[in-house]
Design a protein around this motif. Structure first.
Motif, PDB file in Angstrom:
ATOM      1  N   ASP A   7      43.980  37.604  77.691  1.00 37.01           N
ATOM      2  CA  ASP A   7      45.191  38.349  77.365  1.00 37.01           C
ATOM      3  C   ASP A   7      45.788  37.669  76.140  1.00 37.01           C
ATOM      4  O   ASP A   7      45.895  36.447  76.103  1.00 37.01           O
ATOM      5  N   GLN A   9      48.916  37.790  73.122  1.00 36.23           N
ATOM      6  CA  GLN A   9      50.188  38.301  72.608  1.00 36.23           C
ATOM      7  C   GLN A   9      49.986  38.926  71.233  1.00 36.23           C
ATOM      8  O   GLN A   9      49.258  38.380  70.407  1.00 36.23           O
ATOM      9  N   ARG A  34      42.832  41.813  76.030  1.00 34.67           N
ATOM     10  CA  ARG A  34      43.901  42.702  76.473  1.00 34.67           C
ATOM     11  C   ARG A  34      45.152  42.303  75.707  1.00 34.67           C
ATOM     12  O   ARG A  34      45.615  41.169  75.786  1.00 34.67           O
ATOM     13  N   THR A  36      49.071  42.169  74.764  1.00 36.43           N
ATOM     14  CA  THR A  36      50.356  42.221  75.461  1.00 36.43           C
ATOM     15  C   THR A  36      51.489  41.980  74.473  1.00 36.43           C
ATOM     16  O   THR A  36      51.297  41.376  73.419  1.00 36.43           O
ATOM     17  N   GLY A  39      54.273  40.011  77.657  1.00 34.88           N
ATOM     18  CA  GLY A  39      53.724  40.181  78.992  1.00 34.88           C
ATOM     19  C   GLY A  39      53.397  41.606  79.389  1.00 34.88           C
ATOM     20  O   GLY A  39      52.647  41.844  80.323  1.00 34.88           O
ATOM     21  N   ALA A  40      53.947  42.592  78.690  1.00 37.93           N
ATOM     22  CA  ALA A  40      53.674  44.003  79.003  1.00 37.93           C
ATOM     23  C   ALA A  40      52.489  44.478  78.171  1.00 37.93           C
ATOM     24  O   ALA A  40      52.308  44.040  77.034  1.00 37.93           O
ATOM     25  N   PRO A  41      51.662  45.388  78.708  1.00 46.27           N
ATOM     26  CA  PRO A  41      50.536  45.901  77.930  1.00 46.27           C
ATOM     27  C   PRO A  41      51.009  46.544  76.624  1.00 46.27           C
ATOM     28  O   PRO A  41      52.037  47.201  76.583  1.00 46.27           O
ATOM     29  N   CYS A  42      50.261  46.315  75.555  1.00 41.27           N
ATOM     30  CA  CYS A  42      50.560  46.893  74.249  1.00 41.27           C
ATOM     31  C   CYS A  42      49.430  47.852  73.903  1.00 41.27           C
ATOM     32  O   CYS A  42      48.320  47.433  73.593  1.00 41.27           O
ATOM     33  N   ASP A  71      45.100  49.263  75.396  1.00 38.25           N
ATOM     34  CA  ASP A  71      45.511  47.872  75.216  1.00 38.25           C
ATOM     35  C   ASP A  71      44.320  46.918  75.254  1.00 38.25           C
ATOM     36  O   ASP A  71      44.485  45.705  75.230  1.00 38.25           O
TER      37      ASP A  71
END
Length: 125
Positions: A7, A9, A34, A36, A39-42, A71
């Motif tokens: 994940d 940023q 993935r 983000t 912390g939220a999916p982008c 994402d």
């Protein structure tokens, strides 16, 4: 080939990830990222031109295209990334809402392999 998942940023300031590959290891979709945003999916539009940019220990820099699926970015790992043992510093570059963004950097350690898989090991003497 083992697929590595991280994940990442979309803006610098997150956790610094570290991955390992063997020297000369390659594969399709060997790296899945993935994206983000705090912390939220982008989610990126499907036609977003994302690129994995990296610099090898021998100071050569490269970029490879990423396949975008919401994402999730998938990257084919080629020999240009894994042929030089040591630490490879990577980041993803892409446009979003009119500006170019560069994700957090992450490090890939390329572990030295004594003999290439396709090397001729026959005795020539």
């Amino acid at each position: 080939m083992v697929t590595r998942n991280i994940d990442l940023q979309i803006r610098p300031g997150g956790k610094r990830h570290r991955l390992r590959f063997k020297q000369y290891e390659t594969g399709e979709k060997a790296l899945l990222i993935r994206l983000t945003d705090d912390g939220a999916p982008c989610t990126l539009p499907a036609d977003t031109p994302a690129e994995l940019c990296f610099s090898r220990p021998d100071k050569n820099g490269f970029s490879v295209p990423c396949s975008v699926d919401g994402d999730l970015l998938s990257i084919d790992v080629g020999s240009d990334m894994t042929e030089c043992p040591g630490k490879v510093v990577c980041a993803v570059l892409f446009p979003l809402e009119g500006e170019w963004l560069c994700t957090d950097e992450f490090t890939v350690s390329i572990m030295k392999k004594e003999v290439r898989d396709n090397a001729d090991t026959t005795d020539s003497a």
